[in-house]
Write a protein that holds these residues in place. Structure first.
Motif, PDB file in Angstrom:
ATOM      1  N   SER A  26       1.024  -1.039  -0.252  1.00  0.00           N
ATOM      2  CA  SER A  26       0.058   0.039   0.128  1.00  0.00           C
ATOM      3  C   SER A  26       1.246   1.190  -0.006  1.00  0.00           C
ATOM      4  O   SER A  26       2.206   1.395   0.494  1.00  0.00           O
ATOM      5  N   ASN A  29      -1.682   6.118   1.412  1.00  0.00           N
ATOM      6  CA  ASN A  29      -2.946   6.694   1.464  1.00  0.00           C
ATOM      7  C   ASN A  29      -4.279   6.518   1.847  1.00  0.00           C
ATOM      8  O   ASN A  29      -4.497   5.233   0.710  1.00  0.00           O
ATOM      9  N   TYR A  32      -9.778   6.103  -1.747  1.00  0.00           N
ATOM     10  CA  TYR A  32      -9.862   5.006  -2.419  1.00  0.00           C
ATOM     11  C   TYR A  32     -11.016   5.506  -3.597  1.00  0.00           C
ATOM     12  O   TYR A  32     -12.054   6.350  -3.466  1.00  0.00           O
ATOM     13  N   LYS A  60     -10.649   1.082  -5.552  1.00  0.00           N
ATOM     14  CA  LYS A  60      -8.396   1.474  -6.180  1.00  0.00           C
ATOM     15  C   LYS A  60      -8.098   2.499  -5.627  1.00  0.00           C
ATOM     16  O   LYS A  60      -8.426   3.828  -5.003  1.00  0.00           O
ATOM     17  N   GLN A  61      -6.969   2.480  -4.067  1.00  0.00           N
ATOM     18  CA  GLN A  61      -6.984   3.271  -3.668  1.00  0.00           C
ATOM     19  C   GLN A  61      -5.753   4.366  -4.774  1.00  0.00           C
ATOM     20  O   GLN A  61      -5.100   4.280  -6.028  1.00  0.00           O
TER      21      GLN A  61
END
Length: 75
Positions: A26, A29, A32, A60-61
């Motif tokens: 990751s 953050n 998303y 989706k990040q």
């Protein structure tokens, strides 16, 4: 009793190997965007780690610069 079962289930889910691997890859953050992609198995991709326990990615990040890249790009 239902609350206890729910808490135990959440703890088990958040300590699973897949979630731990997602945390490793990751960007940190916590933002998303909706990005539904199916089929997409869980695992490392060119676009990042896909956490898809049901075979579908729903979120989706967001990148640190505010962009949202592709989801589930093959290796």
């Amino acid at each position: 009793m239902l609350g206890l079962i729910l808490v135990v289930g959440l703890v088990a889910a958040f300590t699973s190997d897949n979630v731990q691997e997602f945390r490793e890859h990751s960007n940190g953050n916590a933002v998303y965007e909706w990005a539904v992609v199916s089929p997409c198995p869980t695992g490392m991709r060119q676009s990042g780690f896909a956490l898809a326990p049901t075979g579908t990615v729903a979120l989706k990040q967001v990148n640190r610069d505010g962009t949202v890249g592709n989801v589930c790009v093959p290796e």
